[in-house]
Each structure stands twice: as C-alpha cells, then as structure tokens.
Design a protein around this motif. Structure first.
Motif, PDB file in Angstrom:
ATOM      1  N   ALA A 206       0.928  -1.319   0.093  1.00  9.91           N
ATOM      2  CA  ALA A 206       0.114  -0.056  -0.027  1.00  9.91           C
ATOM      3  C   ALA A 206       0.828   0.993   0.016  1.00  9.91           C
ATOM      4  O   ALA A 206       1.915   1.165   0.509  1.00  9.91           O
ATOM      5  N   ASP A 207       0.498   2.286  -0.622  1.00  9.91           N
ATOM      6  CA  ASP A 207       0.868   3.612  -0.439  1.00  9.91           C
ATOM      7  C   ASP A 207       0.518   4.449   0.724  1.00  9.91           C
ATOM      8  O   ASP A 207      -0.304   3.660   1.573  1.00  9.91           O
ATOM      9  N   GLN A 208       0.690   5.414   0.985  1.00  8.09           N
ATOM     10  CA  GLN A 208       0.668   6.141   2.181  1.00  8.09           C
ATOM     11  C   GLN A 208      -0.496   6.861   2.143  1.00  8.09           C
ATOM     12  O   GLN A 208      -0.755   7.765   0.908  1.00  8.09           O
ATOM     13  N   TYR A 209      -1.611   6.886   3.199  1.00  2.97           N
ATOM     14  CA  TYR A 209      -2.671   8.219   3.103  1.00  2.97           C
ATOM     15  C   TYR A 209      -2.382   9.196   4.043  1.00  2.97           C
ATOM     16  O   TYR A 209      -1.380   9.104   4.650  1.00  2.97           O
ATOM     17  N   LEU A 210      -2.866  10.335   3.760  1.00  2.44           N
ATOM     18  CA  LEU A 210      -2.681  11.687   4.451  1.00  2.44           C
ATOM     19  C   LEU A 210      -3.046  11.568   5.914  1.00  2.44           C
ATOM     20  O   LEU A 210      -4.086  11.327   6.119  1.00  2.44           O
ATOM     21  N   PRO A 211      -2.074  12.028   6.797  1.00  6.25           N
ATOM     22  CA  PRO A 211      -2.616  11.752   8.370  1.00  6.25           C
ATOM     23  C   PRO A 211      -3.159  13.236   8.954  1.00  6.25           C
ATOM     24  O   PRO A 211      -2.775  13.703   9.734  1.00  6.25           O
ATOM     25  N   LEU A 212      -4.016  13.976   7.712  1.00  2.90           N
ATOM     26  CA  LEU A 212      -4.566  15.267   8.175  1.00  2.90           C
ATOM     27  C   LEU A 212      -5.979  15.214   7.678  1.00  2.90           C
ATOM     28  O   LEU A 212      -5.871  14.377   6.756  1.00  2.90           O
ATOM     29  N   PHE A 213      -6.623  16.329   7.828  1.00  2.00           N
ATOM     30  CA  PHE A 213      -8.041  16.281   7.384  1.00  2.00           C
ATOM     31  C   PHE A 213      -8.151  17.425   6.569  1.00  2.00           C
ATOM     32  O   PHE A 213      -7.432  18.416   6.671  1.00  2.00           O
ATOM     33  N   LYS A 214      -9.129  17.359   5.467  1.00  2.00           N
ATOM     34  CA  LYS A 214      -9.210  18.413   4.349  1.00  2.00           C
ATOM     35  C   LYS A 214      -9.772  19.333   5.228  1.00  2.00           C
ATOM     36  O   LYS A 214     -10.539  19.804   6.116  1.00  2.00           O
ATOM     37  N   GLY A 215      -9.000  20.552   4.773  1.00  2.00           N
ATOM     38  CA  GLY A 215      -9.426  22.171   5.478  1.00  2.00           C
ATOM     39  C   GLY A 215      -8.267  22.512   6.370  1.00  2.00           C
ATOM     40  O   GLY A 215      -8.270  23.725   6.702  1.00  2.00           O
ATOM     41  N   HIS A 216      -7.413  21.556   6.772  1.00  2.00           N
ATOM     42  CA  HIS A 216      -6.150  21.911   7.470  1.00  2.00           C
ATOM     43  C   HIS A 216      -5.314  22.688   6.819  1.00  2.00           C
ATOM     44  O   HIS A 216      -5.041  22.596   5.510  1.00  2.00           O
ATOM     45  N   GLU A 217      -4.660  23.562   7.433  1.00  2.00           N
ATOM     46  CA  GLU A 217      -3.862  24.598   6.589  1.00  2.00           C
ATOM     47  C   GLU A 217      -2.653  24.046   5.898  1.00  2.00           C
ATOM     48  O   GLU A 217      -1.991  24.500   4.906  1.00  2.00           O
ATOM     49  N   LEU A 218      -2.308  23.039   6.552  1.00  2.00           N
ATOM     50  CA  LEU A 218      -1.180  21.983   5.833  1.00  2.00           C
ATOM     51  C   LEU A 218      -1.558  21.130   4.794  1.00  2.00           C
ATOM     52  O   LEU A 218      -0.756  20.462   4.186  1.00  2.00           O
ATOM     53  N   TYR A 219      -2.872  20.792   4.756  1.00  2.00           N
ATOM     54  CA  TYR A 219      -3.453  19.935   4.105  1.00  2.00           C
ATOM     55  C   TYR A 219      -2.985  19.876   2.468  1.00  2.00           C
ATOM     56  O   TYR A 219      -2.478  18.748   2.045  1.00  2.00           O
ATOM     57  N   GLY A 244      12.204  -8.752 -12.079  1.00  2.00           N
ATOM     58  CA  GLY A 244      11.608 -10.160 -11.814  1.00  2.00           C
ATOM     59  C   GLY A 244      10.903 -10.522 -10.552  1.00  2.00           C
ATOM     60  O   GLY A 244      10.577 -11.586 -10.197  1.00  2.00           O
ATOM     61  N   ILE A 245      10.719  -9.161  -9.681  1.00  2.00           N
ATOM     62  CA  ILE A 245       9.970  -9.139  -8.629  1.00  2.00           C
ATOM     63  C   ILE A 245       8.560  -8.814  -8.707  1.00  2.00           C
ATOM     64  O   ILE A 245       8.303  -7.597  -8.904  1.00  2.00           O
ATOM     65  N   PRO A 246       7.551  -9.434  -8.635  1.00  2.00           N
ATOM     66  CA  PRO A 246       6.035  -9.169  -9.139  1.00  2.00           C
ATOM     67  C   PRO A 246       5.525  -8.506  -7.757  1.00  2.00           C
ATOM     68  O   PRO A 246       4.691  -8.640  -7.198  1.00  2.00           O
ATOM     69  N   LEU A 247       5.839  -7.012  -7.789  1.00  2.00           N
ATOM     70  CA  LEU A 247       5.518  -6.212  -6.878  1.00  2.00           C
ATOM     71  C   LEU A 247       4.529  -5.148  -7.695  1.00  2.00           C
ATOM     72  O   LEU A 247       4.698  -4.385  -8.534  1.00  2.00           O
ATOM     73  N   LYS A 248       3.039  -4.861  -6.877  1.00  2.00           N
ATOM     74  CA  LYS A 248       2.035  -3.699  -7.232  1.00  2.00           C
ATOM     75  C   LYS A 248       2.053  -2.955  -6.023  1.00  2.00           C
ATOM     76  O   LYS A 248       2.248  -3.307  -4.904  1.00  2.00           O
ATOM     77  N   ILE A 249       1.586  -1.763  -6.479  1.00  2.00           N
ATOM     78  CA  ILE A 249       1.065  -0.902  -5.338  1.00  2.00           C
ATOM     79  C   ILE A 249      -0.209  -0.608  -5.473  1.00  2.00           C
ATOM     80  O   ILE A 249      -1.066  -0.359  -6.300  1.00  2.00           O
ATOM     81  N   ALA A 250      -1.007  -0.934  -4.107  1.00  2.00           N
ATOM     82  CA  ALA A 250      -2.345  -0.583  -3.951  1.00  2.00           C
ATOM     83  C   ALA A 250      -2.601   0.726  -3.751  1.00  2.00           C
ATOM     84  O   ALA A 250      -1.963   1.310  -2.578  1.00  2.00           O
ATOM     85  N   HIS A 251      -3.400   1.481  -4.188  1.00  2.00           N
ATOM     86  CA  HIS A 251      -3.505   3.074  -4.130  1.00  2.00           C
ATOM     87  C   HIS A 251      -4.442   3.598  -3.133  1.00  2.00           C
ATOM     88  O   HIS A 251      -5.418   3.688  -3.334  1.00  2.00           O
ATOM     89  N   VAL A 252      -4.022   3.135  -2.033  1.00  2.00           N
ATOM     90  CA  VAL A 252      -4.955   3.673  -0.610  1.00  2.00           C
ATOM     91  C   VAL A 252      -5.106   5.046  -0.751  1.00  2.00           C
ATOM     92  O   VAL A 252      -6.129   5.683  -0.221  1.00  2.00           O
ATOM     93  N   SER A 253      -4.016   5.890  -1.039  1.00  2.00           N
ATOM     94  CA  SER A 253      -3.884   7.428  -0.943  1.00  2.00           C
ATOM     95  C   SER A 253      -5.301   7.870  -1.643  1.00  2.00           C
ATOM     96  O   SER A 253      -5.746   9.004  -1.261  1.00  2.00           O
ATOM     97  N   GLY A 254      -5.461   7.570  -2.822  1.00  2.00           N
ATOM     98  CA  GLY A 254      -6.480   8.011  -3.839  1.00  2.00           C
ATOM     99  C   GLY A 254      -7.928   7.944  -2.792  1.00  2.00           C
ATOM    100  O   GLY A 254      -8.835   8.592  -3.078  1.00  2.00           O
ATOM    101  N   LYS A 255      -8.267   6.714  -2.333  1.00  2.00           N
ATOM    102  CA  LYS A 255      -9.343   6.446  -1.876  1.00  2.00           C
ATOM    103  C   LYS A 255      -9.357   7.416  -0.430  1.00  2.00           C
ATOM    104  O   LYS A 255     -10.813   7.895  -0.025  1.00  2.00           O
ATOM    105  N   PHE A 256      -8.459   7.542   0.320  1.00  2.00           N
ATOM    106  CA  PHE A 256      -8.692   8.497   1.561  1.00  2.00           C
ATOM    107  C   PHE A 256      -8.473  10.114   1.080  1.00  2.00           C
ATOM    108  O   PHE A 256      -9.072  10.689   1.886  1.00  2.00           O
ATOM    109  N   ALA A 257      -8.226  10.435   0.089  1.00  2.00           N
ATOM    110  CA  ALA A 257      -7.992  11.868  -0.164  1.00  2.00           C
ATOM    111  C   ALA A 257      -9.306  12.416  -0.166  1.00  2.00           C
ATOM    112  O   ALA A 257     -10.142  12.092  -0.729  1.00  2.00           O
TER     113      ALA A 257
END
Length: 423
Positions: A206-219, A244-257
């Motif tokens: 998984a990638d990383q989701y944002l540890p802040l809420f929408k509307g915060h000044e640093l968001y 040869g390493i079968p690795l994929k990224i689950a895009h969690v960040s887009g769902k949490f944004a």
C-alpha cells in the motif's frame, strides 16, 4: 505550533493488547489452495484505538481480514498475519533476514521499541520468535500484502510538530524528498529479501494516506507530497517488475484523499489518532482487491428478510437460501452438488440421497443422525429433512455433512455472516 497541529502530526500507537487476525471457521477440512501472508505495521494488524479492542473483548477487523474473505469468494484460502505495531521498513527487513537465517529473534533485534507501550514490545517479541514459521509460510505463499512506511516518516513529522506552522511547511518542503528516497532504498532491500523468501508470491504494497483532514492549513502541501510518494512507489514497482519481483502498489491514498475525517480517528477524544476506522479499512481492502483480482471487491448478495446468513459455494450463492433451525444451519444438498459439479441421486423408497464426487460417496437419509461416507457410518448432530421444490425433491442437510463428510473447506465469517464452501 498549536497543540492541535502537534497532535495532528502525531502518529501515535496507543496501548493495546494486540489480537492478530482471527479466523472464524466452521471447518477447514480441505487444505487451502491459496495462501496469503500479511506483513507490516499497525494498519496491517487491523488496529483501532477503541476500548473494545484495547480490552481484548473484540477482535480487529482490518483490511487483511477482508482480503481473506475476498479470497474465499474465489477459492479455498488461508491467511497468516505477522504485522507488528510501530514497525518500520528497516525493522521489517530485519524480521525477514531472521526468517532467511532461520534464526528466532527478539523485538530489540528488529528495531528500538523502548518508547512503545510494553504490550507492543511483548507482541513484537512474539512475532520475532516465529521467524522459522514465517519463512515456511512465505515459502508457500501465493500472495503477500503489506502496509509499511508510516513509521518511517515519524521523525520528520516530529520535527514539523515541534515547529511553527511556517517552519513546519519549510521542513516538509526540504526534508520530504530525502526521507522518501531513504524509504524507497529500504523498500528495495526489504522487497528483494521478501521475494527470495516467497518466490512464488505476488507482492502488493500500500502507498501512504494523508494523516490530516481536509481543510487543515497544511493539507494541500501534504496532499501534494503524498501524491509524489505514490508516483515514486509506482516507479519503484516498475523497477521491481523489471528485476523479476512481481510487486504492485495498492493506491490507498486516492481513496482516503478528502475522506480522512470519515476514514480515520484523527479527532477521537481530541487525540488525533490517524488509524483507520472501519470504512477506512474497507477502503484499504478495496484498493488491495483492485490490484489482486480482476473483478475487484466483492460482497455477499443482499439477504431476504428473515435470512440470517449467506452461503457462497465455489464463488457463487445458490438459489436456495440456507435455513437455520434451532441454531443449526441447513443447506440444500442439490445446490452443493450443482455448484461443485457432483452427481446427486434421490432414492424415494429409502428416503435417501447419494452424493458422488471425486471418488467419494456420501449417503444421507431423511430423519437419520447417521450418514455413510464411503460405506462408513458417521454421526451428525441433527438429521436431514427434505422439501418438495416443484418437481424436485431437495434434501436439506446440516452444514456438518458438508464440512465433515465431503472434505470441503468450510469457513464461517461472522463479520459478514457468510459461510464459504470451496471444493
């Protein structure tokens, strides 16, 4: 910086008695054909900062538990979870190195857990001691899923939290890329070792989701950095695939944004804990499912009024709904035979049904607590009964007949009130 901003940056791990993934099953007679191993941090452990889990009265229900259910929709499956609260990418690499060496470890061999609650240290010790078991599970794994990295950025977050808003903005601008590069280098070492241990497994991170809420000044600034990290991880996955390493990224960040308030506990008791709520864990599971299965995330069909649970047989829900009688679940044996391609014959004189599949024969007699499996008598707790369904007679048998007599994998998931039967 205000107290609220300081808390918004804190990626805390509250005191918890960690319960690893709980698998509730009616039976597991058949060996699982698809094996999942879960690695990573508190998100992989399914942690929530709620009293029921802290007190040990409720098992976590995180993204990993949901992925087990997703797999059961498709085939017989098993899952083992080696997640550790507070784990960093170097800590995970150390755990995997211990597995490669066949050497039981201690928590201190993974990373410094001295600042954590003692119960987290106990849990980390418990996982670290199981390196040989981890190696065996990885060697058989078809899929490895993991969340890792949130704790890697914690020192950057702490620096920002100890500064004014403008200073925090500058720290993020100056230091994020450096930290991201260190993270991807650590991921490279970890993924390489993981592939050596699990050569036949797909790896989904998984990638990383944002540890802040929408509307915060640093968001806006942090949202941009999260997007940059997600893009960097996509490039990392492409490089792994070339090697040869079968690795994929689950895009969690887009769902949490934009959904951080609904998906995390950032405002629970004014503690700004950023662990996922149940909708957040489901969103994470959906992001993983999108990368693992072509048909995405599945749910049981809506149940009719009065029907308390669902039954899924080899990925399909039969037309006849299960029946609950005095706490015993009954299934229409013809639905089972149709779903698995078995032969079913009804003997009107004997009031018995004969089920044949893969050389196995099971004879069930209406009203009898005895079934015959390949000619050998077996007792069942409640007898079968039959109903006339148009021109067909349907023999309803207790679930125990399927689980104990037919050697199918039967798993009951209380979380979604569903019985999965896989032949």
């Amino acid at each position: 910086m205000s107290l609220s901003l300081r808390r918004a940056f804190m990626m805390t791990i509250s005191a918890v008695v960690l319960l690893t993934t709980a698998l509730s099953s009616a039976s597991a007679a058949a060996p699982a054909s698809y094996r999942i191993v879960v690695l990573g941090d508190s998100v992989s452990a399914g942690y929530e900062p709620i009293e029921e889990i802290k007190n040990g009265t409720t098992a976590p229900y995180g993204y990993a538990d949901r992925l087990l259910e997703q797999s059961l929709f498709r085939t017989s499956s098993a899952l083992t979870n080696y997640a550790i609260l507070g784990l960093t990418t170097p800590g995970l690499a150390n755990l995997l190195q211990g597995a490669a060496n066949g050497q039981p470890l201690q928590a201190s061999d993974l990373q410094d857990f001295s600042s954590f609650d003692p119960r987290v240290v106990v849990m980390a010790d418990g996982v670290a001691k199981r390196t040989r078991e981890l190696a065996a599970d990885l060697a058989q794994a078809d899929l490895v899923v993991l969340t890792i990295g949130g704790n890697d950025f914690s020192s950057l977050i702490k620096m920002a939290a100890d500064s004014s808003t403008e200073s925090a903005r500058q720290i993020i601008q100056d230091s994020f890329e450096i930290r991201m590069n260190d993270y991807t280098k650590d991921l490279d070492k970890m993924a390489t070792r993981l592939h050596e241990l699990a050569p036949n497994a797909r790896i989904v991170l998984a990638d990383q989701y944002l540890p802040l809420f929408k509307g915060h000044e640093l968001y806006p600034l942090l949202l941009d950095k999260v997007k940059v990290l997600s893009q960097a991880l996509d490039l990392f996955a492409e490089e792994m695939t070339k090697r040869g390493i079968p690795l994929k990224i689950a895009h969690v960040s887009g769902k949490f944004a934009g959904n951080e308030s609904a998906y995390t506990y950032f405002n629970l008791w004014d503690k700004w804990d950023i662990h996922p709520k149940q909708p957040g864990y489901e969103a994470i599971a959906q992001a993983f499912a999108d990368k693992i299965w072509s048909d995405g995330y599945r749910k049981p069909d809506p149940r009719a009024e009065g029907v308390e649970l669902s039954v899924v047989i080899n990925g399909k829900e039969p037309p006849s709904k299960p029946v609950l009688i005095k706490g015993t679940t009954f299934l229409a044996l013809r639905d089972v035979s149709n779903a698995v391609g078995a032969e079913l014959k009804w003997n009107q004189a004997a009031k018995s049904a004969t089920f044949k599949k893969n050389g196995k024969e099971v004879v069930v007699t209406i009203g009898s607590n005895t079934v015959y499996v390949d000619g050998v008598a077996r007792q069942i707790p409640t007898p079968a009964y039959f109903e006339q369904d148009g021109k067909n007679v349907k023999t309803y048998v207790p679930l125990a007949v399927v689980s104990d007599s037919l050697d199918y994998q039967v798993v009951f998931r209380k979380s979604i009130m569903t019985v999965f039967i896989n032949s």
